[in-house]
Design a protein around this motif. Structure first.
Motif, short mmCIF file in Angstrom:
data_model
loop_
_atom_site.label_atom_id
_atom_site.label_comp_id
_atom_site.label_asym_id
_atom_site.label_seq_id
_atom_site.Cartn_x
_atom_site.Cartn_y
_atom_site.Cartn_z
N LEU A 1 0.84 -1.19 0.00
CA LEU A 1 0.00 0.00 0.00
C LEU A 1 0.88 1.24 0.00
CD1 LEU A 1 -2.70 -1.00 2.67
CD2 LEU A 1 -2.96 -0.97 0.18
N VAL A 2 0.58 2.17 -0.91
CA VAL A 2 1.34 3.41 -0.99
C VAL A 2 0.36 4.58 -0.97
CG1 VAL A 2 3.31 2.42 -2.20
CG2 VAL A 2 1.36 3.24 -3.51
N PRO A 3 0.77 5.71 -0.36
CA PRO A 3 -0.18 6.82 -0.20
C PRO A 3 -0.28 7.71 -1.42
CG PRO A 3 1.90 7.36 0.86
CD PRO A 3 2.05 5.96 0.35
N SER A 4 -1.48 8.22 -1.64
CA SER A 4 -1.67 9.37 -2.53
C SER A 4 -1.43 10.63 -1.71
CB SER A 4 -3.09 9.39 -3.09
OG SER A 4 -3.31 8.29 -3.93
N THR A 5 -0.98 11.68 -2.36
CA THR A 5 -0.65 12.89 -1.61
C THR A 5 -1.62 14.04 -1.86
OG1 THR A 5 0.85 13.58 -3.38
CG2 THR A 5 1.79 12.31 -1.55
N GLU A 6 -2.55 13.87 -2.82
CA GLU A 6 -3.47 14.96 -3.12
C GLU A 6 -4.71 14.41 -3.80
OE1 GLU A 6 -1.70 17.66 -5.95
OE2 GLU A 6 -0.69 16.03 -6.99
N VAL A 7 -5.70 15.26 -3.93
CA VAL A 7 -6.92 14.93 -4.65
C VAL A 7 -7.30 16.16 -5.48
CG1 VAL A 7 -8.44 15.69 -2.78
CG2 VAL A 7 -9.28 14.03 -4.45
#
Length: 564
Positions: free
Chosen positions: A105-111
């Motif tokens: 699992l890796v994070p997204s940093t924005e939307v």
């Protein structure tokens, strides 16, 4: 029934043979927990392990030594407020990972909220700043205002009202949540009809679609607010397994489903893939067999000591005949549960096109589109070298949530279109939101190919979708069953079964499977350790406010913060 007795699970001593009917996230979770406790488990799955969560090969897309292009029912994302599913992922070995598949699992940093005719809104995660050490209602009000003020272009008094409505939910007791707010649409709860278009698009519809993937106009306040609360606490660094938004670092089967199936086989689980459950036989108050159709089309009678129904509700309820329903009336209420189309399409591009490092909500799109550029999250893979024909360099994975509104190219709903028309329409709607602010984000010349979920059948008089999504109109919570049925050897799991998260999610499927296994252990008289079922986080500081609201609810009074 005329079905031969065949393909039965191995019968273990002390009634330990279990037939798991369905191999999606719920079924795999149930098999995992049971196998670890020494049960003999056979999984019967109609299509492929992983269900709607799986990825799949695009037929005929591979050349040379490359793998086929990766397709999927829809992109997977793993909010930080998931707790049960991440625990399972930690227990699935993966080469080189100390924490198994969880380390994939890796994070997204924005939307991004992509607007048509307006500036797009880019929001970084963790934008709240240092979370308040104590979440008093006033501190929570300030934190919520800072969180949603980042959307911009919403009148201050409307934003204040929205935050106030969230505080009403945060301080509502469980009885008010279940009895009152379950019956109120989210759109009505936040008074969206009275507010500005930006309030409606950004707060009522946009956030709802991103966090809950449901329709604000009909979804119950209980469902939307439960996940909104969980997401807020995650953004504030409370009770989270990880970052607010995470995805996998490879196609889903590579990063998760295939290692999971391999691990289950190593624990002794048997898989029957291509086997479709048709009926359950009830005799003497118990399920004596499941009638299944094997890959050749022949009917088989599957016997076991225990049966775990792990199919989606629209398929599970077709296996509950009149005798089964009479034995447990709660099953008949499942006929009132509703499903809708939320289906994925992937666009393969000849150049890297991440758009942003996160998900894009095409907020003004008629078909309620969300998307994510996937190759940017797959650092160990060279897309051109590893997949397809060596020309495609990226995959833009898209979810289409609205199939009953006219599009912008053909004036037809998605259900009225051919597959080719759906692809052209989705591409046009994405371009309308991304290419209208002075730069070309999506170029027609970069479009290599596309892949629409094969569960969808279009182009004829009766469009069909074999893999639909449970939706949550007001009042449907009361029709959702529990994992334990009135039939002592039949147990239910799936995203339609009532769980703490109250949303059709992989987390709900996982939690319901844990509950089903616990009920089975009880019925079997097993001394094995029960599965942990972790509830959503609740801020302890708000406990007194919820207790005060319980007293007010009993007196017939509104929540103390509910000013209408």
């Amino acid at each position: 029934l005329g079905a031969p007795a065949a393909a039965a699970p191995r019968r273990g001593p002390g009634g330990r043979a279990v037939a798991v009917l369905g191999g999606g996230v719920a079924g795999l979770t149930a098999a995992h927990e049971l196998a670890e406790r020494g049960f003999d488990v056979t999984v019967y799955e109609k299509k492929a392990p992983g269900g709607k969560a799986r990825s799949m090969d695009v037929p005929g897309s591979a050349k040379g030594n490359r793998r086929p292009l990766p397709g999927e029912h829809g992109f997977r994302f793993f909010p930080g407020f998931y707790r049960n599913l991440p625990d399972t992922m930690r227990r699935i070995p993966f080469p080189g990972n100390a924490n198994g598949c969880h380390d994939n699992l890796v994070p997204s940093t924005e939307v991004m909220l992509a607007r048509i005719g307006h500036e797009d809104i880019r929001l970084p995660f963790r934008s709240v700043g240092k979370p308040p050490p104590v979440l008093t209602p006033d501190a929570l009000r300030r934190a919520l205002t800072g969180l949603f003020d980042a959307l911009g272009n919403i009148p201050a008094h409307e934003l204040a009202y929205f935050v106030g409505r969230l505080l009403v939910w945060f301080t509502s007791c469980d009885r008010r949540r279940d009895a009152a707010w379950e019956r109120v649409p989210w759109w009505e709860f936040i008074r969206a009809a009275r507010m500005s278009p930006n309030y409606q698009r950004l707060l009522a519809i946009g956030i709802t679609r991103n966090i809950v993937a449901t329709k604000a106009e009909v979804a119950s306040t209980r469902t939307v607010s439960t996940c909104m609360e969980a997401f807020v606490f995650t953004a504030l660094g409370r009770g989270a397994d990880g970052e607010p938004d995470r995805v996998l670092n490879a196609p889903t089967n590579e990063a998760w489903i295939d290692p999971w199936v391999a691990h289950l086989r190593s624990l002794g689980v048997t898989f029957r893939v291509g086997w479709t459950v048709r009926d359950l036989t009830l005799a003497g108050g118990r399920i004596t067999e499941a009638v299944v159709q094997d890959p050749s089309g022949a009917r088989q009678a599957v016997t076991a000591d225990h049966f775990v129904s792990a199919m989606p509700v629209e398929h599970a309820r077709t296996t509950w005949n009149a005798r089964v329903r009479a034995a447990d009336p709660a099953l008949a209420r499942c006929d009132r549960l509703q499903t809708d189309w939320m289906t994925g399409i992937q666009f393969y591009l000849t150049e890297p096109t991440p758009v942003i490092h996160g998900h894009v909500n095409h907020i003004d799109s008629p078909w309620s589109i969300t998307s994510v550029g996937q190759a940017q999250y797959w650092p160990g893979r060279d897309f051109r070298a590893d997949y397809g024909d060596g020309v495609a360099a990226d995959c833009l994975s898209v979810d289409v949530s609205e199939w009953d509104r006219p599009g912008i190219l053909y004036g037809k709903t998605a259900k009225q279109c051919t597959r080719e028309e759906v692809a052209r329409e989705v591409w046009a709607q994405m371009k309308a939101g991304l290419n209208d602010t002075g730069r070309t984000v999506l170029r027609d010349s970069a479009l290599h190919s596309w892949f629409l979920d094969p569960a969808v059948e279009l182009g004829g008089p009766r469009p069909a979708n074999d893999e639909q999504l449970l939706i949550h109109p007001t009042g449907t919570w009361y029709d959702r069953p529990r994992a334990k049925t009135a039939i002592p050897n039949l147990f239910l799991c799936g995203d339609y079964v009532a769980t703490d998260i109250d949303l059709a999610t992989m987390e709900g499927a996982n939690a319901s499977a844990r509950a089903a296994v616990n009920a089975l252990l009880e019925a079997a008289g097993s001394a094995a350790e029960r599965c942990a079922v972790t509830p959503l986080y609740r801020a302890p500081e708000l406990g007194p406010a919820r207790a005060h609201d319980e007293a007010r609810y009993r007196l017939g009074l509104p929540n103390a913060l509910d000013l209408g």
